[in-house]
Scaffold this motif. Structure first.
Motif, PDB file in Angstrom:
ATOM      1  N   LEU A 139       0.387  -1.301   0.033  1.00 42.31           N
ATOM      2  CA  LEU A 139      -0.155   0.461   0.037  1.00 42.31           C
ATOM      3  C   LEU A 139       0.891   0.965  -0.180  1.00 42.31           C
ATOM      4  O   LEU A 139       1.578   1.483   0.743  1.00 42.31           O
ATOM      5  CB  LEU A 139      -0.948  -0.033   0.589  1.00 42.31           C
ATOM      6  CG  LEU A 139      -1.512  -1.316   1.361  1.00 42.31           C
ATOM      7  CD1 LEU A 139      -2.950  -0.745   2.529  1.00 42.31           C
ATOM      8  CD2 LEU A 139      -2.947  -1.645  -0.049  1.00 42.31           C
ATOM      9  N   ASP A 140       0.623   2.417  -0.500  1.00 39.16           N
ATOM     10  CA  ASP A 140       1.532   3.272  -0.415  1.00 39.16           C
ATOM     11  C   ASP A 140       0.750   4.506  -0.016  1.00 39.16           C
ATOM     12  O   ASP A 140      -0.167   4.870  -1.006  1.00 39.16           O
ATOM     13  CB  ASP A 140       1.818   3.791  -2.580  1.00 39.16           C
ATOM     14  CG  ASP A 140       2.592   5.082  -2.747  1.00 39.16           C
ATOM     15  OD1 ASP A 140       1.971   6.138  -2.225  1.00 39.16           O
ATOM     16  OD2 ASP A 140       3.403   4.656  -3.350  1.00 39.16           O
ATOM     17  N   SER A 141       1.387   4.722   0.835  1.00 35.45           N
ATOM     18  CA  SER A 141       1.089   6.059   1.786  1.00 35.45           C
ATOM     19  C   SER A 141       1.422   7.443   1.012  1.00 35.45           C
ATOM     20  O   SER A 141       0.187   7.879   1.683  1.00 35.45           O
ATOM     21  CB  SER A 141       1.543   6.258   2.789  1.00 35.45           C
ATOM     22  OG  SER A 141       3.069   6.501   2.622  1.00 35.45           O
ATOM     23  N   ASN A 142       1.464   7.774  -0.111  1.00 36.17           N
ATOM     24  CA  ASN A 142       1.133   8.665  -1.040  1.00 36.17           C
ATOM     25  C   ASN A 142       0.166   9.225  -2.136  1.00 36.17           C
ATOM     26  O   ASN A 142       0.045   9.856  -2.611  1.00 36.17           O
ATOM     27  CB  ASN A 142       2.546   8.993  -1.949  1.00 36.17           C
ATOM     28  CG  ASN A 142       4.002   9.599  -0.687  1.00 36.17           C
ATOM     29  OD1 ASN A 142       3.659  10.110   0.196  1.00 36.17           O
ATOM     30  ND2 ASN A 142       4.534   8.980  -1.380  1.00 36.17           N
ATOM     31  N   SER A 143      -0.558   7.762  -1.684  1.00 39.84           N
ATOM     32  CA  SER A 143      -2.173   7.802  -2.041  1.00 39.84           C
ATOM     33  C   SER A 143      -2.078   7.941  -3.770  1.00 39.84           C
ATOM     34  O   SER A 143      -2.993   8.109  -4.605  1.00 39.84           O
ATOM     35  CB  SER A 143      -3.051   9.253  -2.131  1.00 39.84           C
ATOM     36  OG  SER A 143      -3.487   9.732  -1.514  1.00 39.84           O
ATOM     37  N   ASN A 144      -0.444   6.802  -4.426  1.00 44.54           N
ATOM     38  CA  ASN A 144      -1.015   6.653  -5.426  1.00 44.54           C
ATOM     39  C   ASN A 144      -1.559   5.203  -5.556  1.00 44.54           C
ATOM     40  O   ASN A 144      -1.710   4.228  -4.703  1.00 44.54           O
ATOM     41  CB  ASN A 144       1.201   5.998  -6.160  1.00 44.54           C
ATOM     42  CG  ASN A 144       1.492   7.398  -5.904  1.00 44.54           C
ATOM     43  OD1 ASN A 144       1.162   8.568  -7.000  1.00 44.54           O
ATOM     44  ND2 ASN A 144       2.325   8.048  -5.121  1.00 44.54           N
ATOM     45  N   SER A 145      -1.334   4.390  -6.750  1.00 42.90           N
ATOM     46  CA  SER A 145      -1.274   2.762  -6.797  1.00 42.90           C
ATOM     47  C   SER A 145      -1.132   2.163  -5.525  1.00 42.90           C
ATOM     48  O   SER A 145      -0.073   2.021  -5.773  1.00 42.90           O
ATOM     49  CB  SER A 145      -1.783   2.211  -8.306  1.00 42.90           C
ATOM     50  OG  SER A 145      -2.147   3.071  -9.533  1.00 42.90           O
ATOM     51  N   ASP A 146      -2.237   1.713  -5.221  1.00 45.33           N
ATOM     52  CA  ASP A 146      -1.176  -0.015  -4.604  1.00 45.33           C
ATOM     53  C   ASP A 146      -1.607  -1.323  -5.142  1.00 45.33           C
ATOM     54  O   ASP A 146      -2.141  -1.367  -6.143  1.00 45.33           O
ATOM     55  CB  ASP A 146      -2.881  -0.075  -2.713  1.00 45.33           C
ATOM     56  CG  ASP A 146      -2.813   1.269  -3.129  1.00 45.33           C
ATOM     57  OD1 ASP A 146      -1.674   2.062  -2.407  1.00 45.33           O
ATOM     58  OD2 ASP A 146      -4.055   1.748  -2.130  1.00 45.33           O
ATOM     59  N   PHE A 147      -0.636  -2.370  -4.882  1.00 45.61           N
ATOM     60  CA  PHE A 147      -0.980  -2.955  -5.443  1.00 45.61           C
ATOM     61  C   PHE A 147       0.279  -4.331  -4.411  1.00 45.61           C
ATOM     62  O   PHE A 147      -0.416  -4.060  -3.450  1.00 45.61           O
ATOM     63  CB  PHE A 147       0.942  -3.569  -6.378  1.00 45.61           C
ATOM     64  CG  PHE A 147       0.645  -2.791  -7.494  1.00 45.61           C
ATOM     65  CD1 PHE A 147       0.324  -3.117  -9.119  1.00 45.61           C
ATOM     66  CD2 PHE A 147       1.268  -1.887  -7.506  1.00 45.61           C
ATOM     67  CE1 PHE A 147       0.216  -2.483  -9.886  1.00 45.61           C
ATOM     68  CE2 PHE A 147       1.057  -0.334  -9.112  1.00 45.61           C
ATOM     69  CZ  PHE A 147       1.088  -0.718 -10.132  1.00 45.61           C
ATOM     70  N   SER A 148      -1.132  -5.493  -5.224  1.00 43.14           N
ATOM     71  CA  SER A 148      -0.328  -6.804  -4.171  1.00 43.14           C
ATOM     72  C   SER A 148       0.142  -7.833  -5.177  1.00 43.14           C
ATOM     73  O   SER A 148      -0.444  -7.896  -5.952  1.00 43.14           O
ATOM     74  CB  SER A 148      -2.231  -7.198  -3.381  1.00 43.14           C
ATOM     75  OG  SER A 148      -3.448  -7.896  -4.352  1.00 43.14           O
TER      76      SER A 148
END
Length: 269
Positions: free
Chosen positions: A119-128
């Motif tokens: 999870l990106d804390s800078n509001s960019n895309s999150d991946f798994s």
């Protein structure tokens, strides 16, 4: 303080009548107001009503196994949280003061569809990273799409979850000039040429290359006489050479064919 035995239990009371220790099969340690702060039952299980503070230069909580298995401790090691194997004298898991975590062995995630979220804390895309019913995938959770996918058959898909070959690259973008693959040999490597090589299992004698040279030429190369040789060249001036590495040298000709070994040229229908 007074100690008294009454009604089948022991009590320690202060002068105001508050009970600080009472045993009635279980043991109770109480604070002012007769509130149970610690309960130790007949099975030696301890229950605390509040927080536990262990104060020392390197405070440590020991977890000792009475069945002679490994003993562990949880410790504050100079500001770093450490899970330590006391029996084998080894760190097992450590979180240092800047928040980084270190695992000193393999990590197993056991679930129907095990998944690790990034999870990106800078509001960019999150991946798994996910094991999707036996298929490996890198998933864009923000845009709800698999970006990389390896089904159980071993094929690799980029932009597709059903690759039909060893590597399939797909893009649903509507474009008349869509680039799906870029080979860039210049990034950090100086003045280099990029090539796409084809090999069979018989070794270097069955190698073919499509190469983009630094002068802008596109070359088809085949193996012969112990080396790769330029067979077909399309240069940046749109001139074509067969067995000619620089067709522009022939000026007016758009197609230059040089017969190898003084041989002839046959054009047949």
């Amino acid at each position: 303080a007074t100690i008294k035995h009454q009604s089948g239990h022991f009590e320690i009371n202060n002068d105001t009548g508050n009970t600080y220790l009472m045993t009635t099969g279980a043991h109770y340690l109480r604070t002012n107001g007769n509130t149970d702060a610690l309960t130790l039952d007949s099975s030696q299980n301890a229950t605390f009503a509040g927080n536990i503070t262990v104060s020392n230069t390197q405070p440590k909580l020991f977890l000792t196994d009475t069945n002679n298995a490994s003993d562990y401790s949880i410790q504050n090691d100079n500001g770093n949280l450490n899970f330590y194997d006391e029996t084998n004298t080894a760190n097992r898991f450590r979180i240092i003061s800047n928040g980084e975590a270190y695992l000193y062995s393999d990590l197993y995630i056991n679930s129907a569809t095990p998944r690790i979220y990034l999870l990106d804390s800078n509001s960019n895309s999150d991946f798994s990273i996910i094991n999707n019913n036996g298929n490996f995938g890198i998933y864009d959770d923000t845009n709800s799409a698999f970006r990389f996918y390896i089904p159980a058959d071993g094929n690799v898909g980029i932009g597709t979850t059903s690759p039909g070959t060893k590597l399939e690259i797909a893009d649903s973008t509507a474009s008349s000039d869509l680039v799906l693959l870029t080979l860039n040999a210049s990034a950090g490597a100086g003045n280099s040429s990029a090539a796409l090589r084809f090999e069979s299992n018989s070794g270097s004698s069955s190698v073919t290359e499509i190469k983009h040279k630094t002068n802008g030429s596109l070359v088809l190369r085949t193996y012969g006489s112990g080396q790769l040789n330029d067979v077909l060249t399309v240069d940046s001036n749109k001139k074509i050479g067969i067995n000619v590495t620089s067709p522009t040298d022939y000026y007016a000709q758009d197609l230059v064919i040089l017969a190898p070994n003084n041989g002839g040229i046959t054009i047949a229908s």
